[in-house]
Design an enzyme around this catalytic site. Structure first.
Site, short mmCIF file in Angstrom:
data_model
loop_
_atom_site.label_atom_id
_atom_site.label_comp_id
_atom_site.label_asym_id
_atom_site.label_seq_id
_atom_site.Cartn_x
_atom_site.Cartn_y
_atom_site.Cartn_z
N HIS A 118 86.28 15.27 64.68
CA HIS A 118 86.34 15.07 66.13
C HIS A 118 87.44 14.06 66.45
O HIS A 118 87.56 13.02 65.78
CB HIS A 118 84.98 14.61 66.65
CG HIS A 118 83.98 15.73 66.69
ND1 HIS A 118 82.68 15.60 66.29
CD2 HIS A 118 84.15 17.02 67.09
CE1 HIS A 118 82.07 16.77 66.45
NE2 HIS A 118 82.94 17.65 66.94
N GLU A 121 86.98 10.30 66.67
CA GLU A 121 86.23 9.72 65.55
C GLU A 121 87.17 9.42 64.39
O GLU A 121 86.84 9.65 63.23
CB GLU A 121 85.11 10.69 65.14
CG GLU A 121 84.13 10.95 66.28
CD GLU A 121 83.05 11.98 65.94
OE1 GLU A 121 82.98 12.42 64.79
OE2 GLU A 121 82.29 12.33 66.86
N HIS A 262 81.02 11.74 60.62
CA HIS A 262 81.24 11.71 62.06
C HIS A 262 80.91 10.31 62.56
O HIS A 262 80.43 9.47 61.81
CB HIS A 262 80.32 12.73 62.74
CG HIS A 262 80.73 14.15 62.50
ND1 HIS A 262 81.43 14.89 63.42
CD2 HIS A 262 80.55 14.96 61.43
CE1 HIS A 262 81.66 16.10 62.93
NE2 HIS A 262 81.14 16.18 61.73
N GLU A 321 76.65 9.87 60.37
CA GLU A 321 77.13 9.36 61.66
C GLU A 321 77.40 7.86 61.50
O GLU A 321 76.48 7.04 61.56
CB GLU A 321 76.10 9.60 62.77
CG GLU A 321 75.85 11.07 63.07
CD GLU A 321 76.93 11.71 63.94
OE1 GLU A 321 77.89 11.02 64.34
OE2 GLU A 321 76.80 12.92 64.22
ZN LIG Z 1 81.70 14.15 65.33
#
Ligand SMILES: [Zn+2]
Length: 351
Positions: A118, A121, A262, A321
């Site tokens: 992303h 990110e 992420h 994450e």
């Molecule tokens: Zn992500």
């Protein structure tokens, strides 16, 4: 007065610290730079204070305060190459930028780490690139790291690593859209005329690369139906060259398990529709212990890379994450991300 011409990949912080001044000094000397996180675009001339020394390498501390895009990945690539490990190019982004992969280790077991899916990110790319560099350095010097012998670890495992899946998107978040940007018109349209891209997580065509994996149909129903800064899954599964590159690479290397990085939330997702193998639970517990992050079974969504991997192979897949806050996390978040994820990523090599 000293003039500096902005290069591709530059940010206010990077230029300032490379010249041993503070980002605020650049703002004060350049009326067109309105704040420290303002964009500076390739070719733009900016003024440096008289006393600023010429371009120098960042100290470790300064580096912690800087953003990380494809230019920085290229610099790490050269450092890693000098230590004897060459990158391979597994595909190209929409804008024709390389998607790099590295392999380290000779073991039978294989794992695949990926990040920079992303656009906002980019910390995950910085983390994986620096983690790889440290691993290679410690193999060369035979040093231990957090009690692990990397030389021994890499006799038992093969690590495949792609730190930056979405180089075009990350560049957009870091430098904004400029006059001769080849996708300027489309980007501005997708972004509803807005000129800031903090919230942009898609690739440069407005397709979310972690939202377009087989299993897409159901997820697509509740998502934007046209190119959008986030969550548009594309016209069909795997429509984007970045996703295709990862798909083909994973099919080729056949990893035993995958970790996709992420941000943010400090949690680890480890399941998908109960299709994951039973050992995933024990594996995620080890990763949590190593990082202080919390395990969550599933995000109840489809069409993500790790979801597809679990469904397609019935092997283990994890979404990490990293960090906490609002994307894009500030550069300073990297300290926490590094601290908690080095031990996590090392543990990941011995699962
Ligand atoms: Zn992500």
């Amino acid at each position: 007065m000293v003039t500096y011409t902005v290069r591709k990949g530059d940010t206010v912080s990077l230029i300032a610290y490379k010249h041993r001044i503070r980002p605020i000094d650049l703002v004060m000397h350049n009326p067109m730079i309105r704040f420290e996180l303002d964009y500076v675009v390739p070719g733009q001339n900016i003024t440096l204070p008289e006393h600023a020394p010429s371009n120098s390498k960042l100290t470790e501390e300064e580096d912690l305060l800087c953003e990380f895009g494809l230019q920085q990945l290229e610099e790490d690539r050269l450092s890693i190459e000098q230590l004897g490990i060459k990158a391979s190019v597994i595909g190209f982004s929409v804008m024709g930028q390389p998607i790099y992969a590295w392999t380290i280790g000779t073991g039978k077991k294989k794992c695949f780490y990926s990040g920079g899916w992303h656009a906002n990110e980019w910390h995950t790319s910085k983390f994986l690139s620096r983690f790889l560099l440290q691993c290679v350095q410690k193999c060369v010097t035979s040093d231990h790291w957090h009690g692990y012998s990397l030389v021994e670890i890499f006799k038992n495992i093969q690590l495949h690593i792609v730190p930056m899946v979405n180089p075009d998107g990350i560049d957009l978040v870091l430098q904004g859209v400029y006059e001769d940007h080849p996708y300027k018109k489309q980007i501005v349209e997708i972004n509803q005329g807005m000129s800031r891209f903090n919230h942009w997580s898609a690739n440069i065509r407005g397709v979310d690369l972690n939202h377009q994996w087989p299993g897409w149909e159901k997820e697509a129903q509740g998502s934007p139906t046209k190119p959008w800064p986030r969550h548009y899954g594309g016209p069909h599964p795997l429509s984007e060259p970045e996703s295709i590159a990862i798909f083909q690479y994973v099919k080729k290397i056949k990893p035993d398990y995958v970790l996709a990085f992420h941000s943010q939330g400090q949690v680890i997702y480890w399941g998908y529709r109960n299709l994951e193998p039973p050992e995933s639970k024990e594996m995620v517990n080890k990763l949590c212990q190593a990082s202080s992050y919390s395990a969550i079974h599933t995000a109840e969504s489809d069409a993500g890379f790790k979801d597809w991997f679990i469904k397609d192979t019935r092997k283990s897949g994890f979404t990490i994450e990293v960090g906490t806050g609002t994307n894009p996390l500030p550069a300073q978040s990297f300290t926490e991300i590094w601290t908690n994820n080095v031990t996590l990523a090392l543990k990941g090599l011995t699962l």
